[in-house]
Design an enzyme around this catalytic site. Structure first.
Site, PDB file in Angstrom:
ATOM      1  N   ASP A   1       0.934  -1.169   0.029  1.00  0.00           N
ATOM      2  CA  ASP A   1      -0.096   0.036   0.081  1.00  0.00           C
ATOM      3  C   ASP A   1       0.927   1.322  -0.003  1.00  0.00           C
ATOM      4  O   ASP A   1       2.308   1.288   0.496  1.00  0.00           O
ATOM      5  CB  ASP A   1      -0.818   0.087   1.298  1.00  0.00           C
TER       6      ASP A   1
ATOM      7  N   ASP B   1      -0.215   5.090   0.631  1.00  0.00           N
ATOM      8  CA  ASP B   1      -0.422   6.043   1.907  1.00  0.00           C
ATOM      9  C   ASP B   1      -0.546   5.485   3.306  1.00  0.00           C
ATOM     10  O   ASP B   1      -1.410   4.567   3.322  1.00  0.00           O
ATOM     11  CB  ASP B   1      -1.596   7.022   1.433  1.00  0.00           C
TER      12      ASP B   1
ATOM     13  N   ASP C   1      -1.605  -0.683   5.828  1.00  0.00           N
ATOM     14  CA  ASP C   1      -1.755  -0.094   7.072  1.00  0.00           C
ATOM     15  C   ASP C   1      -3.404  -0.268   7.609  1.00  0.00           C
ATOM     16  O   ASP C   1      -3.837   0.383   8.477  1.00  0.00           O
ATOM     17  CB  ASP C   1      -1.311   1.315   7.312  1.00  0.00           C
TER      18      ASP C   1
END
Length: 220
Positions: A14, A16, A172
């Site tokens: 991922d 961001d 995240d």
């Protein structure tokens, strides 16, 4: 969570909240959008709490009373603001450069699978000096479906010639864990990103790390 070893030739990341801390630039762009739509500014933590599902859902959470047409208009404004403020305050998380260089030295292939529009994702990676590490970028607008659907992960695996059994997804958000499960790949959560640790603990990831550099101990 027990420390395990995951053998993988392909690592999907991922963007961001995982590779880069873009929270301040996203919050600035969101506030400019709110003002343009006649709303008051919001505190950065309140905006960050709504990050993780793409621009449209971010704006829907910040302006819950607005309908689809207004949200579509706000999204266009957000992307205009964000496109001009993409990496003003965005930083690469500690340990990222060294760790992706480590994996590159081991001959592992790496790709980014993100909700950020592909063009902006590629620009951010380039401006932050990361683009050379990643063989592929799958953005939120690359396919008709996005995470947590498995399509973006499957596209990266097919494009880079790796099976799910030799692939790991690092992110995240529970969205990353869910997408990984649906695509049949192992998943690792980072606890320092945009989503609360409590959400990640219930997402079923195989492992969780507090720092990016810890991935070197897990992915072999």
């Amino acid at each position: 969570m027990n420390r395990i070893k995951i053998k993988a030739g392909l690592i999907l990341f991922d963007l961001d909240g995982t590779l880069i801390d873009s929270s301040r630039d996203i919050a600035w762009s969101a506030n400019e959008t709110l003002k343009a739509m006649g709303y008051a500014e919001m505190e950065t933590p309140s905006i960050v709490a709504a990050i993780g599902w793409g621009v449209r859902m971010l704006l829907e959470q910040l302006m819950p009373e607005e309908g689809p047409e207004a949200i579509a208009k706000a999204r266009e404004r957000f992307l205009d603001f964000y496109g001009g403020h993409l990496t003003v305050e965005t930083r690469v998380y500690p340990g990222v450069m060294e760790t992706v260089a480590h994996f590159a030295g081991l001959g592992k292939k790496m790709a980014v699978v993100t909700h950020k529009p592909e063009g902006l994702a590629r620009r951010a990676l380039d401006e932050l000096g990361l683009s050379g590490f990643f063989a592929m970028v799958v953005g939120g607008d690359t396919l008709a479906e996005r995470k947590p659907a498995p399509g973006p992960l499957l596209m990266a695996m097919e494009g880079l010639g790796h099976a799910p059994s030799g692939t790991v997804m690092v992110g995240d958000s529970p969205v990353d864990c869910e997408a990984g499960h649906k695509a049949g790949v192992s998943t690792i959560a980072v606890s320092y990103g945009f989503r609360p640790v409590a959400e990640l603990q219930g997402a079923g990831c195989a492992a969780m790390v507090e720092s990016f550099a810890e991935l070197k101990e897990i992915i072999i």
